[in-house]
Write a protein that holds these residues in place. Structure first.
Motif, PDB file in Angstrom:
ATOM      1  N   PHE A  35       0.845  -1.189   0.000  1.00  0.00           N
ATOM      2  CA  PHE A  35       0.000   0.000   0.000  1.00  0.00           C
ATOM      3  C   PHE A  35       0.881   1.239   0.000  1.00  0.00           C
ATOM      4  O   PHE A  35       2.062   1.174   0.312  1.00  0.00           O
ATOM      5  CB  PHE A  35      -0.887   0.015   1.251  1.00  0.00           C
ATOM      6  CG  PHE A  35      -1.713  -1.226   1.407  1.00  0.00           C
ATOM      7  CD1 PHE A  35      -3.010  -1.273   0.951  1.00  0.00           C
ATOM      8  CD2 PHE A  35      -1.184  -2.361   2.010  1.00  0.00           C
ATOM      9  CE1 PHE A  35      -3.771  -2.421   1.079  1.00  0.00           C
ATOM     10  CE2 PHE A  35      -1.928  -3.521   2.144  1.00  0.00           C
ATOM     11  CZ  PHE A  35      -3.230  -3.549   1.677  1.00  0.00           C
ATOM     12  N   ASP A  36       0.277   2.386  -0.301  1.00  0.00           N
ATOM     13  CA  ASP A  36       1.011   3.654  -0.284  1.00  0.00           C
ATOM     14  C   ASP A  36       1.320   4.133   1.134  1.00  0.00           C
ATOM     15  O   ASP A  36       2.243   4.917   1.331  1.00  0.00           O
ATOM     16  CB  ASP A  36       0.228   4.746  -1.014  1.00  0.00           C
ATOM     17  CG  ASP A  36       0.199   4.508  -2.516  1.00  0.00           C
ATOM     18  OD1 ASP A  36       1.104   3.819  -3.034  1.00  0.00           O
ATOM     19  OD2 ASP A  36      -0.726   5.015  -3.161  1.00  0.00           O
ATOM     20  N   ALA A  37       0.527   3.695   2.108  1.00  0.00           N
ATOM     21  CA  ALA A  37       0.697   4.149   3.486  1.00  0.00           C
ATOM     22  C   ALA A  37       0.025   3.158   4.436  1.00  0.00           C
ATOM     23  O   ALA A  37      -0.594   2.187   4.001  1.00  0.00           O
ATOM     24  CB  ALA A  37       0.086   5.545   3.652  1.00  0.00           C
ATOM     25  N   PRO A  40      -4.492   2.707   4.598  1.00  0.00           N
ATOM     26  CA  PRO A  40      -5.209   1.776   3.726  1.00  0.00           C
ATOM     27  C   PRO A  40      -4.906   0.311   4.049  1.00  0.00           C
ATOM     28  O   PRO A  40      -5.778  -0.555   3.898  1.00  0.00           O
ATOM     29  CB  PRO A  40      -4.764   2.148   2.317  1.00  0.00           C
ATOM     30  CG  PRO A  40      -3.654   3.117   2.445  1.00  0.00           C
ATOM     31  CD  PRO A  40      -3.619   3.610   3.844  1.00  0.00           C
ATOM     32  N   ALA A  41      -3.695   0.030   4.516  1.00  0.00           N
ATOM     33  CA  ALA A  41      -3.366  -1.344   4.911  1.00  0.00           C
ATOM     34  C   ALA A  41      -4.216  -1.761   6.109  1.00  0.00           C
ATOM     35  O   ALA A  41      -4.775  -2.859   6.140  1.00  0.00           O
ATOM     36  CB  ALA A  41      -1.876  -1.457   5.238  1.00  0.00           C
ATOM     37  N   ALA A  42      -4.341  -0.868   7.086  1.00  0.00           N
ATOM     38  CA  ALA A  42      -5.149  -1.162   8.268  1.00  0.00           C
ATOM     39  C   ALA A  42      -6.626  -1.291   7.911  1.00  0.00           C
ATOM     40  O   ALA A  42      -7.332  -2.148   8.458  1.00  0.00           O
ATOM     41  CB  ALA A  42      -4.947  -0.075   9.314  1.00  0.00           C
ATOM     42  N   ALA A  43      -7.097  -0.476   6.985  1.00  0.00           N
ATOM     43  CA  ALA A  43      -8.498  -0.566   6.558  1.00  0.00           C
ATOM     44  C   ALA A  43      -8.773  -1.902   5.879  1.00  0.00           C
ATOM     45  O   ALA A  43      -9.851  -2.487   6.042  1.00  0.00           O
ATOM     46  CB  ALA A  43      -8.837   0.597   5.629  1.00  0.00           C
ATOM     47  N   MET A  44      -7.791  -2.393   5.129  1.00  0.00           N
ATOM     48  CA  MET A  44      -7.988  -3.688   4.477  1.00  0.00           C
ATOM     49  C   MET A  44      -8.070  -4.805   5.505  1.00  0.00           C
ATOM     50  O   MET A  44      -8.831  -5.753   5.322  1.00  0.00           O
ATOM     51  CB  MET A  44      -6.892  -3.967   3.456  1.00  0.00           C
ATOM     52  CG  MET A  44      -7.168  -5.237   2.679  1.00  0.00           C
ATOM     53  SD  MET A  44      -6.369  -5.265   1.109  1.00  0.00           S
ATOM     54  CE  MET A  44      -6.382  -7.020   0.773  1.00  0.00           C
ATOM     55  N   VAL A  45      -7.323  -4.691   6.595  1.00  0.00           N
ATOM     56  CA  VAL A  45      -7.422  -5.689   7.666  1.00  0.00           C
ATOM     57  C   VAL A  45      -8.861  -5.762   8.165  1.00  0.00           C
ATOM     58  O   VAL A  45      -9.398  -6.854   8.382  1.00  0.00           O
ATOM     59  CB  VAL A  45      -6.454  -5.372   8.826  1.00  0.00           C
ATOM     60  CG1 VAL A  45      -6.758  -6.242  10.045  1.00  0.00           C
ATOM     61  CG2 VAL A  45      -5.015  -5.563   8.388  1.00  0.00           C
ATOM     62  N   GLY A  64       1.972  -4.596   8.480  1.00  0.00           N
ATOM     63  CA  GLY A  64       3.167  -3.778   8.581  1.00  0.00           C
ATOM     64  C   GLY A  64       2.797  -2.337   8.289  1.00  0.00           C
ATOM     65  O   GLY A  64       1.618  -2.010   8.146  1.00  0.00           O
ATOM     66  N   TYR A  65       3.787  -1.489   8.177  1.00  0.00           N
ATOM     67  CA  TYR A  65       3.502  -0.082   7.898  1.00  0.00           C
ATOM     68  C   TYR A  65       2.692   0.070   6.617  1.00  0.00           C
ATOM     69  O   TYR A  65       1.649   0.714   6.598  1.00  0.00           O
ATOM     70  CB  TYR A  65       4.791   0.745   7.807  1.00  0.00           C
ATOM     71  CG  TYR A  65       4.501   2.122   7.248  1.00  0.00           C
ATOM     72  CD1 TYR A  65       3.849   3.074   8.025  1.00  0.00           C
ATOM     73  CD2 TYR A  65       4.830   2.449   5.932  1.00  0.00           C
ATOM     74  CE1 TYR A  65       3.533   4.325   7.510  1.00  0.00           C
ATOM     75  CE2 TYR A  65       4.526   3.697   5.415  1.00  0.00           C
ATOM     76  CZ  TYR A  65       3.875   4.628   6.201  1.00  0.00           C
ATOM     77  OH  TYR A  65       3.557   5.852   5.680  1.00  0.00           O
ATOM     78  N   THR A  67       2.267  -2.804   4.396  1.00  0.00           N
ATOM     79  CA  THR A  67       2.095  -4.155   3.872  1.00  0.00           C
ATOM     80  C   THR A  67       1.074  -4.924   4.697  1.00  0.00           C
ATOM     81  O   THR A  67       0.835  -4.620   5.869  1.00  0.00           O
ATOM     82  CB  THR A  67       3.417  -4.953   3.903  1.00  0.00           C
ATOM     83  OG1 THR A  67       3.865  -5.049   5.252  1.00  0.00           O
ATOM     84  CG2 THR A  67       4.479  -4.325   3.020  1.00  0.00           C
ATOM     85  N   LEU A  68       0.489  -5.911   4.057  1.00  0.00           N
ATOM     86  CA  LEU A  68      -0.380  -6.860   4.735  1.00  0.00           C
ATOM     87  C   LEU A  68      -0.039  -8.236   4.194  1.00  0.00           C
ATOM     88  O   LEU A  68      -0.195  -8.492   3.000  1.00  0.00           O
ATOM     89  CB  LEU A  68      -1.860  -6.541   4.492  1.00  0.00           C
ATOM     90  CG  LEU A  68      -2.858  -7.556   5.053  1.00  0.00           C
ATOM     91  CD1 LEU A  68      -2.699  -7.721   6.558  1.00  0.00           C
ATOM     92  CD2 LEU A  68      -4.279  -7.164   4.676  1.00  0.00           C
ATOM     93  N   ASP A  69       0.470  -9.103   5.064  1.00  0.00           N
ATOM     94  CA  ASP A  69       0.758 -10.487   4.707  1.00  0.00           C
ATOM     95  C   ASP A  69      -0.424 -11.336   5.133  1.00  0.00           C
ATOM     96  O   ASP A  69      -0.891 -11.232   6.276  1.00  0.00           O
ATOM     97  CB  ASP A  69       2.015 -10.993   5.414  1.00  0.00           C
ATOM     98  CG  ASP A  69       3.269 -10.253   4.992  1.00  0.00           C
ATOM     99  OD1 ASP A  69       3.420  -9.990   3.786  1.00  0.00           O
ATOM    100  OD2 ASP A  69       4.083  -9.937   5.869  1.00  0.00           O
ATOM    101  N   ILE A  70      -0.874 -12.183   4.213  1.00  0.00           N
ATOM    102  CA  ILE A  70      -1.999 -13.076   4.492  1.00  0.00           C
ATOM    103  C   ILE A  70      -1.547 -14.497   4.205  1.00  0.00           C
ATOM    104  O   ILE A  70      -0.962 -14.766   3.155  1.00  0.00           O
ATOM    105  CB  ILE A  70      -3.218 -12.719   3.628  1.00  0.00           C
ATOM    106  CG1 ILE A  70      -3.656 -11.284   3.922  1.00  0.00           C
ATOM    107  CG2 ILE A  70      -4.353 -13.711   3.862  1.00  0.00           C
ATOM    108  CD1 ILE A  70      -4.769 -10.777   3.048  1.00  0.00           C
TER     109      ILE A  70
END
Length: 102
Positions: A35-37, A40-45, A64-65, A67-70
């Motif tokens: 993600f750019d920031a 949006p990564a947290a929102a996707m979680v 991560g800051y 990134t989102l690992d699934i």
């Protein structure tokens, strides 16, 4: 209906429709989103959490800051990959563009 592990060929066939996803030794379906920031990564979680509850099937999420690992498998069949895991991955892929994930 009982859930069964997918064969190597079934796994490869399903992966063809999920660019960016991979399976390690038939045991873990995974992908890293970027993600750019952080927001949006947290929102996707939050979206992934909602989807997991709807399906009654849960992945391991590492935020991560930017990134989102699934990673997901099906514990009831000895930690192997099943159709349930691919159902979850397809649902996640459907919401990823809304968050600017790549």
């Amino acid at each position: 209906m009982a859930v069964e592990p997918l064969s190597p060929q079934e796994t490869e066939d399903r992966l063809a429709g999920l660019p960016g996803w991979s399976v390690a030794e038939g045991e873990l379906l995974s992908r890293t989103y970027r993600f750019d920031a952080h927001p949006p990564a947290a929102a996707m979680v939050a979206d992934v959490s909602r989807i997991q509850e709807e399906l009654g099937h849960h992945a391991m999420l590492t935020l991560g800051y930017n990134t989102l690992d699934i990673a997901v498998n099906t514990h009831s069949v000895g930690g192997r990959v099943t159709e349930l895991d691919f159902d979850l991955a397809r649902r996640i892929e459907a919401v990823a563009p809304e968050h600017g994930a790549s």
